[in-house]
Design an enzyme around this catalytic site. Structure first.
Site, PDB file in Angstrom:
ATOM      1  N   GLN A 183     -11.706   1.567  -1.015  1.00 59.03           N
ATOM      2  CA  GLN A 183     -13.063   0.044  -1.192  1.00 59.03           C
ATOM      3  C   GLN A 183     -14.108   0.771  -0.489  1.00 59.03           C
ATOM      4  O   GLN A 183     -15.549  -0.182  -1.105  1.00 59.03           O
ATOM      5  CB  GLN A 183     -12.530  -0.968   0.100  1.00 59.03           C
ATOM      6  N   GLY A 226      -5.735  -2.148  -1.459  1.00 61.00           N
ATOM      7  CA  GLY A 226      -6.074  -2.246   0.335  1.00 61.00           C
ATOM      8  C   GLY A 226      -6.445  -1.576   1.181  1.00 61.00           C
ATOM      9  O   GLY A 226      -6.423  -1.321   1.995  1.00 61.00           O
ATOM     10  N   ASP A 227      -6.611   0.238   0.410  1.00 61.43           N
ATOM     11  CA  ASP A 227      -7.222   0.863   1.199  1.00 61.43           C
ATOM     12  C   ASP A 227      -8.016   0.893   1.448  1.00 61.43           C
ATOM     13  O   ASP A 227      -9.027   0.779   0.742  1.00 61.43           O
ATOM     14  CB  ASP A 227      -6.592   2.228   0.245  1.00 61.43           C
ATOM     15  N   LEU A 228      -8.977   0.774   2.699  1.00 59.76           N
ATOM     16  CA  LEU A 228      -9.885   0.805   3.034  1.00 59.76           C
ATOM     17  C   LEU A 228     -10.434   2.245   2.704  1.00 59.76           C
ATOM     18  O   LEU A 228     -12.077   1.692   2.295  1.00 59.76           O
ATOM     19  CB  LEU A 228     -10.235   1.275   4.366  1.00 59.76           C
ATOM     20  N   TRP A 230       0.872  -1.007  -0.224  1.00 57.49           N
ATOM     21  CA  TRP A 230       0.072  -0.093   0.379  1.00 57.49           C
ATOM     22  C   TRP A 230       1.121   1.047  -0.262  1.00 57.49           C
ATOM     23  O   TRP A 230       0.202   2.388  -0.714  1.00 57.49           O
ATOM     24  CB  TRP A 230      -0.910   0.062   0.873  1.00 57.49           C
TER      25      TRP A 230
END
Length: 204
Positions: free
Chosen positions: A159, A154-156, A135
């Site tokens: 998402q 992978g970044d919340l 990330w």
């Protein structure tokens, strides 16, 4: 380089084929490109800022520059002992990460101004630094190098935004977020910026 003009061009290309993105631009406008200077200082700032607030990171950085000089040069950092860096706000773990970066730069093992042109090869070079995972490497390539097709799945926040933009019932996991973005190649960096723009814009 993904400057504001290139960002708009990429988003317009996506909007021409995908009504959901066109509607998003109409509602929110274009996001800023948020480019940073490539090199050691930006990566060191990334390490300093991990898992702390923006204000806390700024405070630690100010103390580091007071102790090491402007930019916190790698040789200056390596010359400091544990207690000095601890007093600046760097934990033992972050000191390990910072020293890993500084050692690779000083030794010539990592040239941040000549990373491989292939994105995956560049990510592999960056994750050799302790504390820099995929990330962080993707964020560096997007913001410091302005690469056009980086996708931090992978970044919340990415998402969450992608799930909302695509009308999904739940937030997609990293693998699904990466798969959904295949349709946005070669403009995934622009779409990542749009996703953050969406996430950070209040809905009334």
């Amino acid at each position: 380089m993904l400057d504001d003009a290139a960002l708009r061009t990429s988003l317009d290309a996506l909007a021409a084929d995908q009504p959901a993105i066109a509607a998003l631009i109409e509602r929110l406008g274009y996001p800023p490109s948020r480019q940073r200077e490539p090199g050691y200082e930006t990566l060191l700032r990334t390490i300093v800022g991990q898992q702390v607030s923006v204000a806390a990171a700024a405070s630690v950085w100010a103390r580091l520059e007071a102790a090491l000089g402007a930019g916190c040069a790698p040789d200056a950092l390596l010359a400091q002992d544990f207690d000095t860096l601890r007093a600046c706000g760097l934990s033992r773990q972050k000191q390990g990460y910072a020293r890993s970066l500084a050692e690779l730069v000083v030794s010539g093992g990592l040239d941040l101004h000549a990373l491989p042109q292939d994105d995956e090869e560049a990510i592999a070079a960056l994750v050799r630094i302790k504390g820099i995972g995929r990330w962080s490497a993707e964020i560096y390539l997007l913001f410091a190098e302005g690469r056009r097709d980086i996708w931090p799945a992978g970044d919340l926040a990415v998402q969450i935004a992608v799930g909302q933009i695509m009308g999904l019932d739940a937030r997609p996991a990293e693998r699904e977020t990466r798969a959904l973005a295949e349709a946005w190649r070669p403009h995934r960096s622009a779409m990542a910026l749009m996703a953050w723009h969406h996430y950070n814009t209040p809905v009334f």
